[in-house]
Design a protein around this motif. Structure first.
Motif, PDB file in Angstrom:
ATOM      1  N   GLU A  77       1.010  -1.172  -0.008  1.00 47.56           N
ATOM      2  CA  GLU A  77      -0.023  -0.037   0.204  1.00 47.56           C
ATOM      3  C   GLU A  77       0.755   1.327  -0.025  1.00 47.56           C
ATOM      4  O   GLU A  77       0.463   2.192  -0.627  1.00 47.56           O
ATOM      5  CB  GLU A  77      -0.944   0.103   1.124  1.00 47.56           C
ATOM      6  CG  GLU A  77      -1.999   1.314   1.266  1.00 47.56           C
ATOM      7  CD  GLU A  77      -3.007   1.194   0.202  1.00 47.56           C
ATOM      8  OE1 GLU A  77      -3.699   2.168  -0.034  1.00 47.56           O
ATOM      9  OE2 GLU A  77      -3.082   0.007  -0.495  1.00 47.56           O
ATOM     10  N   ALA A  78       1.784   1.160   0.722  1.00 50.06           N
ATOM     11  CA  ALA A  78       2.984   2.074   0.769  1.00 50.06           C
ATOM     12  C   ALA A  78       3.664   2.386  -0.668  1.00 50.06           C
ATOM     13  O   ALA A  78       3.861   3.691  -1.035  1.00 50.06           O
ATOM     14  CB  ALA A  78       3.952   2.269   1.816  1.00 50.06           C
ATOM     15  N   SER A  79       3.898   1.421  -1.231  1.00 55.29           N
ATOM     16  CA  SER A  79       4.421   1.512  -2.575  1.00 55.29           C
ATOM     17  C   SER A  79       3.303   2.048  -3.621  1.00 55.29           C
ATOM     18  O   SER A  79       3.697   3.153  -4.449  1.00 55.29           O
ATOM     19  CB  SER A  79       4.823   0.056  -3.058  1.00 55.29           C
ATOM     20  OG  SER A  79       6.061  -0.485  -2.296  1.00 55.29           O
ATOM     21  N   ARG A  80       2.313   1.599  -3.314  1.00 56.17           N
ATOM     22  CA  ARG A  80       0.991   2.255  -4.269  1.00 56.17           C
ATOM     23  C   ARG A  80       0.935   3.716  -4.123  1.00 56.17           C
ATOM     24  O   ARG A  80       0.935   4.508  -5.086  1.00 56.17           O
ATOM     25  CB  ARG A  80      -0.182   1.605  -3.876  1.00 56.17           C
ATOM     26  CG  ARG A  80      -1.464   1.912  -4.958  1.00 56.17           C
ATOM     27  CD  ARG A  80      -2.925   1.816  -4.361  1.00 56.17           C
ATOM     28  NE  ARG A  80      -2.992   2.613  -3.256  1.00 56.17           N
ATOM     29  CZ  ARG A  80      -3.226   3.862  -2.967  1.00 56.17           C
ATOM     30  NH1 ARG A  80      -3.162   4.600  -4.173  1.00 56.17           N
ATOM     31  NH2 ARG A  80      -3.538   4.541  -2.053  1.00 56.17           N
ATOM     32  N   ILE A  81       0.898   4.314  -2.947  1.00 54.51           N
ATOM     33  CA  ILE A  81       1.056   5.677  -2.693  1.00 54.51           C
ATOM     34  C   ILE A  81       2.136   6.466  -3.359  1.00 54.51           C
ATOM     35  O   ILE A  81       1.782   7.366  -4.229  1.00 54.51           O
ATOM     36  CB  ILE A  81       0.804   5.975  -1.138  1.00 54.51           C
ATOM     37  CG1 ILE A  81      -0.412   5.471  -0.624  1.00 54.51           C
ATOM     38  CG2 ILE A  81       1.021   7.416  -1.068  1.00 54.51           C
ATOM     39  CD1 ILE A  81      -0.545   5.377   0.842  1.00 54.51           C
ATOM     40  N   ILE A  82       3.312   5.829  -3.144  1.00 48.02           N
ATOM     41  CA  ILE A  82       4.362   6.483  -3.829  1.00 48.02           C
ATOM     42  C   ILE A  82       4.459   6.481  -5.442  1.00 48.02           C
ATOM     43  O   ILE A  82       4.795   7.443  -6.039  1.00 48.02           O
ATOM     44  CB  ILE A  82       5.781   6.002  -3.486  1.00 48.02           C
ATOM     45  CG1 ILE A  82       5.973   5.855  -1.807  1.00 48.02           C
ATOM     46  CG2 ILE A  82       6.899   6.418  -4.048  1.00 48.02           C
ATOM     47  CD1 ILE A  82       7.185   5.331  -0.993  1.00 48.02           C
ATOM     48  N   HIS A  83       3.992   5.425  -5.642  1.00 48.00           N
ATOM     49  CA  HIS A  83       3.836   5.328  -7.355  1.00 48.00           C
ATOM     50  C   HIS A  83       2.586   6.320  -8.042  1.00 48.00           C
ATOM     51  O   HIS A  83       3.068   6.990  -9.061  1.00 48.00           O
ATOM     52  CB  HIS A  83       3.663   3.847  -7.525  1.00 48.00           C
ATOM     53  CG  HIS A  83       3.448   3.279  -9.246  1.00 48.00           C
ATOM     54  ND1 HIS A  83       4.458   3.688 -10.158  1.00 48.00           N
ATOM     55  CD2 HIS A  83       2.419   3.123  -9.888  1.00 48.00           C
ATOM     56  CE1 HIS A  83       4.115   3.489 -11.327  1.00 48.00           C
ATOM     57  NE2 HIS A  83       2.838   3.145 -11.326  1.00 48.00           N
ATOM     58  N   GLY A  86       2.799   9.990  -5.451  1.00 51.48           N
ATOM     59  CA  GLY A  86       4.252  10.623  -4.944  1.00 51.48           C
ATOM     60  C   GLY A  86       4.322  10.558  -3.404  1.00 51.48           C
ATOM     61  O   GLY A  86       3.296  10.404  -2.675  1.00 51.48           O
ATOM     62  N   PHE A  87       5.750  10.743  -3.260  1.00 48.78           N
ATOM     63  CA  PHE A  87       6.136  10.459  -1.708  1.00 48.78           C
ATOM     64  C   PHE A  87       5.553  11.511  -0.718  1.00 48.78           C
ATOM     65  O   PHE A  87       5.182  11.205   0.182  1.00 48.78           O
ATOM     66  CB  PHE A  87       7.776  10.697  -1.688  1.00 48.78           C
ATOM     67  CG  PHE A  87       8.216  10.454  -0.151  1.00 48.78           C
ATOM     68  CD1 PHE A  87       8.321   9.393   0.443  1.00 48.78           C
ATOM     69  CD2 PHE A  87       8.473  11.422   0.590  1.00 48.78           C
ATOM     70  CE1 PHE A  87       8.893   8.681   1.334  1.00 48.78           C
ATOM     71  CE2 PHE A  87       9.094  11.157   1.936  1.00 48.78           C
ATOM     72  CZ  PHE A  87       9.181   9.834   2.201  1.00 48.78           C
ATOM     73  N   ARG A  88       4.920  12.599  -1.113  1.00 45.92           N
ATOM     74  CA  ARG A  88       4.483  13.657  -0.174  1.00 45.92           C
ATOM     75  C   ARG A  88       3.069  13.462   0.117  1.00 45.92           C
ATOM     76  O   ARG A  88       2.502  13.921   0.886  1.00 45.92           O
ATOM     77  CB  ARG A  88       4.549  14.970  -1.023  1.00 45.92           C
ATOM     78  CG  ARG A  88       5.900  15.675  -1.100  1.00 45.92           C
ATOM     79  CD  ARG A  88       5.789  17.012  -1.847  1.00 45.92           C
ATOM     80  NE  ARG A  88       4.861  18.026  -1.208  1.00 45.92           N
ATOM     81  CZ  ARG A  88       4.641  19.129  -1.889  1.00 45.92           C
ATOM     82  NH1 ARG A  88       4.942  19.525  -3.008  1.00 45.92           N
ATOM     83  NH2 ARG A  88       3.862  20.077  -1.062  1.00 45.92           N
ATOM     84  N   ALA A  89       2.367  12.641  -0.843  1.00 46.84           N
ATOM     85  CA  ALA A  89       1.176  12.030  -0.339  1.00 46.84           C
ATOM     86  C   ALA A  89       0.960  11.265   0.947  1.00 46.84           C
ATOM     87  O   ALA A  89      -0.187  11.343   1.380  1.00 46.84           O
ATOM     88  CB  ALA A  89       0.862  11.044  -1.477  1.00 46.84           C
TER      89      ALA A  89
END
Length: 326
Positions: A77-83, A86-89
């Motif tokens: 889930e963390a990878s999905r957010i970054i992809h 973006g990291f700021r999300a």
């Protein structure tokens, strides 16, 4: 503000002996509010990524069929957010979180100290003020009342924070002010208080458990190891109190989050019953484990988060007390 002396309890061969620690230095109202506000804002900022992951897991079952529910791990889930975002999300909604936490934590800590003073004046408790059970009762009831007071006074910002954090690819609310305006326009002024009842049922016992566990553990620790660092003691006891309160109240917290998101973004209502009906619906469609969806990131969040909050509060109180007496 006058603070009471803390009573520690230690067992020593001949029985129980009370160790009375010297009362802490006085700090004013503004200093105490400042210490509480900064402590809450700092801990929330540090743990914002895990807080957002918890919310996303908690609301997964609202608009998904059982067959299509994502069974994502924290890492995926963390990878999905970054992809996708973006990291700021990870800090999406953190501005409103700080705007909420500053007054919330200020009111929470400040009212807790005052509720404790009032409760200690109750005749039945006043005559047993050195009794451990009475002391635990004061911390539990005082913490619960403080949590209810703080949650009620800052609730609209809590609701906006949840809705901003729950947004993924589609952005319906563009910020704090836009969210407040949109919710008021589409759901009425009472839309800003959607889920308040569930929140009070959650926050009351959660803060009650948190304060009572923290105060009890800290008193016991300092009675047996008085030379240990106050910062380390506050951090450790705060972390343990966070685990205890989250474990006990997580299902209610999940229900309150879903209540807050009812009708968000123009979506149809999912739950047409009260709290009890929501519990039955979640258990029927997602199983008992559905009530604990997101508990793992919650643990990862509260261990450092609550510990940092209590540690920062106690540290700032000591620093501000030194400044006041300098």
């Amino acid at each position: 503000m006058q603070m009471e002396a803390r009573v520690g309890v230690a067992v020593d061969g001949g029985g129980v002996r009370k160790l009375v620690q010297p009362p802490p230095q006085q700090i004013g109202t503004v200093s105490q509010l400042l210490a509480g506000g900064v402590a809450g804002a700092l801990s929330k900022t540090f743990t914002a990524p895990l807080a957002r992951l918890t919310i996303l897991f908690q609301v997964q079952g609202m608009h998904s069929n059982v067959a299509t529910l994502r069974k994502a791990s924290i890492w995926s889930e963390a990878s999905r957010i970054i992809h996708e975002e973006g990291f700021r999300a990870f800090w999406k909604g953190n501005l409103v979180t700080i705007a909420h936490r500053l007054p919330y934590s200020s009111v929470n800590f400040y009212s807790y100290e005052h509720y404790k003073k009032l409760l200690k004046m109750v005749p039945g408790l006043q005559s047993h003020r050195d009794n451990v059970s009475a002391d635990l009762c004061v911390h539990f009831v005082g913490g619960g009342l403080a949590g209810i007071t703080a949650a009620t006074s800052t609730y609209p910002l809590d609701l906006v924070r949840t809705r901003l954090a729950a947004q993924t690819n589609f952005t319906y609310y563009r910020g704090i002010w836009h969210a407040l305006q949109t919710i008021t326009k589409e759901e009425g002024i009472f839309g800003l208080y959607k889920g308040l009842g569930t929140t009070l049922l959650t926050v009351g016992p959660s803060i009650a458990i948190s304060f009572s566990v923290y105060e009890t553990l800290r008193s016991f620790w300092q009675s047996n190891r008085p030379d240990d660092s106050t910062v380390a003691v506050s951090l450790a006891c705060g972390s343990l109190s966070g685990i205890a309160s989250s474990t006990a109240t997580f299902p209610l917290d999940l229900v309150r989050r879903r209540k807050q998101l009812e009708g968000a973004g123009g979506r149809a209502r999912v739950y047409t019953t009260g709290i009890y009906g929501m519990f039955r619906h979640i258990i029927r469609t997602e199983g008992m484990s559905g009530l604990y969806r997101g508990i793992l990131p919650e643990y990862y969040k509260v261990v450092p988060g609550v510990g940092i909050c209590f540690m920062t509060y106690e540290t700032l109180k000591m620093l501000l007390a030194d400044v006041a007496t300098a």
